[in-house]
Write a protein that holds these residues in place. Structure first.
Motif, PDB file in Angstrom:
ATOM      1  N   TYR A 172       4.710   0.792  -0.773  1.00  0.00           N
ATOM      2  CA  TYR A 172       4.188   2.080  -0.296  1.00  0.00           C
ATOM      3  C   TYR A 172       3.387   1.874   0.993  1.00  0.00           C
ATOM      4  O   TYR A 172       3.567   2.603   1.992  1.00  0.00           O
ATOM      5  N   GLN A 173       2.504   0.877   1.000  1.00  0.00           N
ATOM      6  CA  GLN A 173       1.675   0.623   2.171  1.00  0.00           C
ATOM      7  C   GLN A 173       2.495   0.064   3.336  1.00  0.00           C
ATOM      8  O   GLN A 173       2.266   0.418   4.495  1.00  0.00           O
ATOM      9  N   THR A 176       4.355   2.864   4.967  1.00  0.00           N
ATOM     10  CA  THR A 176       3.406   3.680   5.745  1.00  0.00           C
ATOM     11  C   THR A 176       3.048   2.992   7.060  1.00  0.00           C
ATOM     12  O   THR A 176       2.989   3.639   8.117  1.00  0.00           O
ATOM     13  N   ALA A 179       5.969   3.253   9.457  1.00  0.00           N
ATOM     14  CA  ALA A 179       6.053   4.600  10.030  1.00  0.00           C
ATOM     15  C   ALA A 179       4.989   4.801  11.102  1.00  0.00           C
ATOM     16  O   ALA A 179       5.253   5.405  12.164  1.00  0.00           O
ATOM     17  N   ALA A 180       3.766   4.302  10.863  1.00  0.00           N
ATOM     18  CA  ALA A 180       2.701   4.426  11.861  1.00  0.00           C
ATOM     19  C   ALA A 180       3.023   3.610  13.115  1.00  0.00           C
ATOM     20  O   ALA A 180       2.767   4.058  14.249  1.00  0.00           O
ATOM     21  N   TRP A 189      -4.862  -3.024   7.430  1.00  0.00           N
ATOM     22  CA  TRP A 189      -4.475  -3.069   6.012  1.00  0.00           C
ATOM     23  C   TRP A 189      -5.466  -3.936   5.242  1.00  0.00           C
ATOM     24  O   TRP A 189      -5.542  -5.137   5.448  1.00  0.00           O
ATOM     25  N   ILE A 213       4.235   9.736   8.637  1.00  0.00           N
ATOM     26  CA  ILE A 213       3.464   8.574   8.158  1.00  0.00           C
ATOM     27  C   ILE A 213       3.073   8.738   6.694  1.00  0.00           C
ATOM     28  O   ILE A 213       3.271   7.831   5.873  1.00  0.00           O
ATOM     29  N   PHE A 214       2.522   9.903   6.337  1.00  0.00           N
ATOM     30  CA  PHE A 214       1.990  10.065   4.988  1.00  0.00           C
ATOM     31  C   PHE A 214       3.036  10.531   3.974  1.00  0.00           C
ATOM     32  O   PHE A 214       2.753  10.553   2.776  1.00  0.00           O
ATOM     33  N   GLY A 217       5.793   6.828   2.458  1.00  0.00           N
ATOM     34  CA  GLY A 217       5.497   6.016   1.279  1.00  0.00           C
ATOM     35  C   GLY A 217       5.841   6.705  -0.035  1.00  0.00           C
ATOM     36  O   GLY A 217       6.546   6.134  -0.876  1.00  0.00           O
ATOM     37  N   SER A 260       0.176  10.464  -6.237  1.00  0.00           N
ATOM     38  CA  SER A 260      -0.440  10.376  -4.908  1.00  0.00           C
ATOM     39  C   SER A 260      -0.905  11.748  -4.419  1.00  0.00           C
ATOM     40  O   SER A 260      -1.944  11.860  -3.761  1.00  0.00           O
ATOM     41  N   GLU A 270      -4.351  10.833   2.526  1.00  0.00           N
ATOM     42  CA  GLU A 270      -2.965  10.380   2.423  1.00  0.00           C
ATOM     43  C   GLU A 270      -1.976  11.529   2.210  1.00  0.00           C
ATOM     44  O   GLU A 270      -1.808  12.372   3.072  1.00  0.00           O
ATOM     45  N   PHE A 271      -1.354  11.632   1.025  1.00  0.00           N
ATOM     46  CA  PHE A 271      -0.211  12.524   0.819  1.00  0.00           C
ATOM     47  C   PHE A 271      -0.568  13.991   1.012  1.00  0.00           C
ATOM     48  O   PHE A 271       0.301  14.811   1.328  1.00  0.00           O
TER      49      PHE A 271
END
Length: 419
Positions: A172-173, A176, A179-180, A189, A213-214, A217, A260, A270-271
């Motif tokens: 998941y991280q 993310t 994507a960022a 991180w 980004i959000f 994940g 999430s 986040e989500f």
């Protein structure tokens, strides 16, 4: 060498025999594999020749395949009919369709509804069931074989839960961060979460970037959940050995999506940013409350649906006996989840990350319905399925989980920067 020969003159000869036997076995295996490949190539050439001769000819099926297709068709029709009946009940009473009335077995072998009994009868039945549970629990504690069986089930399930949750949380991280990085947004991180060092009003934080980004994940986690579910139903013997791990992976994948959003709603992170930027809404707007309620309901419905999968993952007839089912649900799912919550909480010391804490709690919404549904009438005929659960501890899995959690905490203790 001379000392070995003097101690056992035939040791060298035995080793030569063993090497010769191994070489002979490898040669036989090689010949068998070559024969299998040759037969597969011949079958492929034959099918290809028949297809090229007449591409539009209907493929002829053997009687066994026709019977198999007929059975599959009947099963699909039965499932559709059962779903239509359930949908009619759901439209009339959604709560009762998701949580049907629990039936109790009578002395003559029949069933009756608890709600049709008087209060005195219900109290007497509850007292009798408590006494039976206490006796069964004493039996588990006193019989060494049962005690070791439930203890091993608890240890393995805890290791599988931690492994699946940690794996999906790391993926998941990673997704993310990728994507960022595609939008040139730096990320740091840490073991407890991710930080974005750019100031809040940076021009790089566009609407498209934040949604991508959000959302990356959770969507990836949901896709992985379906992959784990597919592997759970695999008929490959090697894959079936890890049936419990695939089930925990499915639970963790669904939790990383719906859980999430619940975590984002309570912590505003986040989500939750996905719905905020998609609908340009504010904190605790109507759509956020609606999506949070839907997430709660979906996790409960998933728990309602996968309850038979919990029973099918036992790999033991003993666990599926009526007197041990409740203890099986506790030892293989409820207690491992609670233990995992505590371990994951301790890993984040001293930096407690509320999003991660809530994500570890929300799998309970999937597990808790099984406590009320494990003894339903339709699950009485679930017998031993899948690979047999051996009565020994797989230390390799437990050591792997401990090592992964240790290195995850150590490597990400000071943060890993991505620009």
């Amino acid at each position: 060498m001379w000392k070995i020969f003097r101690r056992d003159p035939y040791a060298k000869i035995d080793r030569r025999k063993q090497r010769a036997e191994k070489q002979h076995m490898r040669a036989r295996q090689k010949a068998w594999r070559q024969r299998e490949r040759s037969e597969a190539r011949q079958k492929f050439r034959k099918r290809l020749t028949e297809f090229l001769a007449n591409p539009f000819e209907k493929r002829k099926l053997s009687s066994e395949k026709r019977e198999m297709l007929r059975m599959k068709k009947m099963i699909r029709q039965e499932r559709k009919a059962a779903f239509r009946k359930w949908w009619v009940k759901f439209k009339k009473n959604p709560f009762r369709a998701i949580f049907p009335r629990k039936k109790q077995r009578t002395e003559d072998g029949g069933y009756l509804y608890v709600y049709h009994m008087t209060k005195r009868e219900r109290d007497a039945l509850a007292r009798k069931k408590r006494m039976e549970r206490n006796e069964n629990f004493k039996k588990i504690l006193t019989v060494p074989e049962l005690r070791s069986k439930f203890l091993i089930s608890y240890l393995h399930s805890t290791a599988y839960f931690l492994l699946s949750f940690s794996l999906l949380y790391v993926l998941y991280q990673v997704i993310t961060i990728m994507a960022a990085s595609s939008f040139n947004i730096p990320v740091i991180w840490y073991y407890y979460g991710m930080e974005f060092p750019l100031y809040t009003y940076s021009p790089l934080y566009t609407r498209t970037a934040l949604v991508t980004i959000f959302a990356a994940g959770p969507i990836f986690s949901l896709m992985m959940a379906f992959v784990f579910l597919k592997l759970y139903f695999s008929e490959n013997q090697g894959i079936m050995r890890f049936k419990l791990f695939w089930l925990w992976g499915f639970i963790s994948g669904c939790n990383m999506f719906f859980g999430s959003y619940i975590a984002g709603f309570f912590t505003h992170g986040e989500f939750i940013y996905v719905s905020e930027w998609l609908f340009l809404s504010n904190v605790f707007d109507l759509e956020q409350i609606l999506f949070t309620i839907i997430s709660f309901v979906m996790l409960i419905i998933i728990g309602r649906i996968v309850t038979p999968l919990f029973l099918m993952s036992s790999g033991s007839i003993t666990f599926l006996k009526p007197e041990f089912r409740l203890f099986f649900i506790f030892s293989q799912f409820i207690l491992p989840w609670l233990t995992g919550v505590i371990i994951l909480l301790l890993i984040t010391v001293p930096n407690f990350y509320p999003l991660l804490i809530i994500k570890t709690v929300t799998p309970g919404l999937i597990l808790i319905p099984s406590l009320f549904l494990y003894d339903l009438l339709q699950y009485q005929n679930i017998h031993k399925t899948g690979a047999t659960q051996h009565n020994y501890i797989r230390w390799s899995i437990i050591i792997l989980v401990i090592a992964l959690l240790f290195f995850y905490r150590v490597v990400l203790n000071f943060g890993m920067k991505f620009t």
